[in-house]
Write an enzyme that holds these catalytic residues in place. Structure first.
Site, PDB file in Angstrom:
ATOM      1  N   GLY A  13       0.841  -1.202   0.000  1.00 42.19           N
ATOM      2  CA  GLY A  13       0.000   0.000   0.000  1.00 42.19           C
ATOM      3  C   GLY A  13       0.872   1.246   0.000  1.00 42.19           C
ATOM      4  CB  VAL A  25      16.892   6.300  -1.938  1.00 40.98           C
ATOM      5  CG1 VAL A  25      17.711   5.207  -2.613  1.00 40.98           C
ATOM      6  CG2 VAL A  25      16.301   5.799  -0.616  1.00 40.98           C
ATOM      7  NE  ARG A  74      -1.062  -4.842  -0.512  1.00 39.43           N
ATOM      8  CZ  ARG A  74      -1.865  -3.784  -0.487  1.00 39.43           C
ATOM      9  NH1 ARG A  74      -2.726  -3.590  -1.454  1.00 39.43           N
ATOM     10  NH2 ARG A  74      -1.827  -2.933   0.516  1.00 39.43           N
ATOM     11  N   GLY A 104       5.879  -1.772   3.773  1.00 35.70           N
ATOM     12  CA  GLY A 104       5.500  -2.317   5.070  1.00 35.70           C
ATOM     13  C   GLY A 104       6.043  -3.714   5.292  1.00 35.70           C
ATOM     14  CG  ASP A 105       5.006  -7.419   8.304  1.00 36.72           C
ATOM     15  OD1 ASP A 105       5.835  -7.249   9.201  1.00 36.72           O
ATOM     16  OD2 ASP A 105       4.486  -8.510   8.015  1.00 36.72           O
ATOM     17  N   GLY A 106       4.996  -6.742   4.513  1.00 43.36           N
ATOM     18  CA  GLY A 106       5.065  -7.648   3.361  1.00 43.36           C
ATOM     19  C   GLY A 106       6.260  -7.321   2.479  1.00 43.36           C
ATOM     20  CB  THR A 127       2.584   0.901   6.291  1.00 39.33           C
ATOM     21  OG1 THR A 127       1.212   0.650   6.605  1.00 39.33           O
ATOM     22  CG2 THR A 127       3.422   0.504   7.487  1.00 39.33           C
ATOM     23  CG  ASP A 129      -2.116  -0.167   8.121  1.00 37.70           C
ATOM     24  OD1 ASP A 129      -2.990   0.707   7.970  1.00 37.70           O
ATOM     25  OD2 ASP A 129      -2.090  -1.221   7.470  1.00 37.70           O
ATOM     26  CG  ASP A 131       1.134  -2.515  10.601  1.00 34.24           C
ATOM     27  OD1 ASP A 131       1.976  -1.966   9.871  1.00 34.24           O
ATOM     28  OD2 ASP A 131       0.336  -3.374  10.188  1.00 34.24           O
ATOM     29  NE  ARG A 156     -15.714  16.435  17.712  1.00 34.36           N
ATOM     30  CZ  ARG A 156     -16.117  15.549  18.623  1.00 34.36           C
ATOM     31  NH1 ARG A 156     -17.280  15.671  19.208  1.00 34.36           N
ATOM     32  NH2 ARG A 156     -15.341  14.537  18.953  1.00 34.36           N
ATOM     33  CG  MET A 171      -7.651   2.514   5.235  1.00 32.72           C
ATOM     34  SD  MET A 171      -6.432   2.717   3.951  1.00 32.72           S
ATOM     35  CE  MET A 171      -7.384   2.163   2.545  1.00 32.72           C
ATOM     36  N   GLY A 172      -6.831   0.226   8.587  1.00 30.67           N
ATOM     37  CA  GLY A 172      -6.090  -0.553   9.578  1.00 30.67           C
ATOM     38  C   GLY A 172      -6.626  -1.968   9.574  1.00 30.67           C
ATOM     39  NE  ARG A 173      -5.447  -5.620   4.551  1.00 29.00           N
ATOM     40  CZ  ARG A 173      -5.242  -5.600   3.251  1.00 29.00           C
ATOM     41  NH1 ARG A 173      -6.132  -6.069   2.434  1.00 29.00           N
ATOM     42  NH2 ARG A 173      -4.124  -5.096   2.744  1.00 29.00           N
ATOM     43  CG  HIS A 251      -8.171   3.382  -0.914  1.00 30.31           C
ATOM     44  ND1 HIS A 251      -9.312   2.629  -0.788  1.00 30.31           N
ATOM     45  CD2 HIS A 251      -7.137   2.510  -0.958  1.00 30.31           C
ATOM     46  CE1 HIS A 251      -8.981   1.340  -0.785  1.00 30.31           C
ATOM     47  NE2 HIS A 251      -7.670   1.240  -0.879  1.00 30.31           N
ATOM     48  CB  ILE A 252      -9.787   9.928   1.691  1.00 31.21           C
ATOM     49  CG1 ILE A 252     -10.951  10.036   0.709  1.00 31.21           C
ATOM     50  CG2 ILE A 252      -9.428  11.256   2.299  1.00 31.21           C
ATOM     51  CD1 ILE A 252     -10.883  11.221  -0.208  1.00 31.21           C
TER      52      ILE A 252
END
Ligand code: F6P
Length: 322
Positions: A13, A25, A74, A104-106, A127, A129, A131, A156, A171-173, A251-252
Site C-alpha cells: 500500500g 535515496v 502486491r 511495510g511488513d510484506g 505504511t 498503519d 504497525d 463533528r 484504515m487498519g486491516r 483510501h482518502i
C-alpha cells in the site's frame, strides 16, 4: 561488500512520504558515487526487470507529492521461491548489488527472501498503519492521521448540529494504531481497535455514560480490522434507538501531500539507508527509536511485534468522563 549499483522500489500500500524517500535515496546514492535505478511496481517490477536510471533532477519536485512515482504493487509471484529466483536473476543480470525497499511488513518479507539469494537489502518502513514492530514510526502515518482528523472535525460539525451519533471507519486491516491516534486527537467517544476487542455492550455503555454526562452527539471511530462501520452502527441502532451515520474514510487516507514530519523522516531514512550500504551493512531495517533514527537486523526487526498500550484506551475513557 562493494556497492556499485542500487535499486530502489516502493511496494504494498502506498504512503505519503514515499516520493520524498525515493528522492533522498537517489540523491544520497549519487552523493556517495553509486548508480541508482528506480524499480517500477515493486517486486513485480524487479521480476520483470522494469528499471529506470535515476539522476538528481529526475527526483526534483516530488518531495511534496503523495503517492509514488515508482508505482506500487502486491506481487503474488514474488511470494514463491520461483519468483524470488527470477528477481535475483534480474539483479544479477542488471548488476544491481543492492535493493532499498520502501514499504511495510510484506515488503520487508520480500526483501528478506531476496537477501537469501545474495542481494544486499535495506528496508525503509512506510505504511499508514504504522504497525511495524521494530520502529516507532512508519512514513505516511502523520499525513494519514492528519487527513482523517480533518475529516472527523468536519463530520463533528454536522453531527453536533443534528445531535447525532457518527461512526467513522478508518484504515487498519490488522492494526488500530491509526484509529487510536485519530480517536484521541478528534476527541472520540469510543475507539474500536483489533488489539483490544470491545463488546457491543461495552460500546453502548460508553455511549450511555456519555449521554448521562450531558453529551448529545457521539463520535465512534472504528479500525476496519475491528469491525465494519455498518456493523457498529447497526449494533448501536438496535441497542439505543439512535440513528448513527456511517462514514468510511477509505483510501482518502492514503493520499495527499506529505506533512513536514513525513518529508523530513523520509529524507533522513532514505539518507540512512544509503549510508548503511556505504558502510558495508546489509539486511537492515531503518527505524526510529527513542526519538532518533537507527537500524536493526531485518530478521530481528521482522520478528518484533508492536503492542498497543492499554493506557491509550484508559486515556480515551478518561477524556469522555467514563
Ligand atoms: O496500507 C495499508 C492499508 O492501508 C490497510 O490499512 C488497508 O486495509 C489496506 O492497506 C488496503 O489496501 P488496498 O485497498 O490497496 O488493498
Amino acid at each position: 561488500m562493494k556497492v556499485r549499483r542500487i535499486g530502489v522500489l516502493t511496494s504494498g500500500g502506498d504512503a505519503p512520504g514515499m516520493n520524498a524517500c525515493v528522492r533522498a535515496v537517489v540523491r544520497a546514492a549519487i552523493h556517495h558515487g553509486f548508480e541508482v535505478y528506480g524499480i517500477r511496481r515493486g517486486w513485480h517490477g524487479l521480476i520483470q526487470g522494469d528499471v529506470v536510471r535515476l539522476q538528481i533532477r529526475d527526483v526534483s519536485r516530488i518531495i511534496n507529492r503523495g503517492g509514488t512515482i515508482l508505482y506500487t504493487a502486491r506481487s503474488k509471484e514474488f511470494m514463491t521461491p520461483e519468483g524470488q529466483q527470477k528477481a535475483a536473476n534480474t539483479c544479477k543480470f542488471l548488476g544491481l548489488d543492492s535493493v532499498i525497499a520502501i514499504g511495510g511488513d510484506g515488503t520487508f518479507r520480500g526483501a528478506q527472501a531476496l537477501s537469501k539469494f545474495g542481494v544486499n537489502v535495506i528496508g525503509i518502513p512506510a505504511t499508514i498503519d504504522n504497525d511495524i514492530g521494530c520502529t516507532n514510526y512508519c512514513l505516511g502515518f502523520d499525513t494519514a492521521a492528519n487527513t482523517a482528523i480533518e475529516c472527523i472535525d468536519k463530520l463533528r460539525d454536522t453531527m453536533q448540529s443534528h445531535e447525532r451519533c457518527s461512526v467513522v471507519e478508518v484504515m487498519g486491516r490488522h492494526a488500530g494504531f491509526l484509529a487510536m491516534y485519530v480517536g484521541l486527537a478528534a476527541g472520540a467517544t469510543a475507539v474500536l481497535v483489533p488489539e483490544h476487542p470491545v463488546s457491543y455492550e461495552e460500546l453502548v455503555e460508553k455511549i450511555r455514560k456519555a449521554r448521562l454526562n450531558g453529551f448529545s452527539h457521539y463520535m465512534v471511530v472504528v479500525a476496519e480490522g475491528a469491525a465494519s462501520g455498518d456493523e457498529v452502527a447497526n449494533a448501536i441502532r438496535e441497542a439505543t434507538g439512535l440513528d448513527p451515520r456511517v462514514t468510511v474514510l477509505g483510501h482518502i487516507q492514503r493520499g495527499g501531500d506529505p506533512t513536514g514530519r513525513d518529508r523530513v523522516a523520509a529524507t533522513k531514512m532514505g539518507y540512512l539507508a544509503v549510508d548503511l550500504l556505504n558502510q558495508g551493512l546489509t539486511n537492515r531495517i531503518v527505524c526510529t527509536k527513542d526519538g532518533g533514527f537507527t537500524h536493526v537486523d531485518m530478521d530481528e526487526g521482522l520478528s518484533t511485534k508492536k503492542n498497543m498500550q492499554r493506557m491509550e484506551m484508559d486515556v480515551l475513557d478518561a477524556m469522555t468522563g467514563l
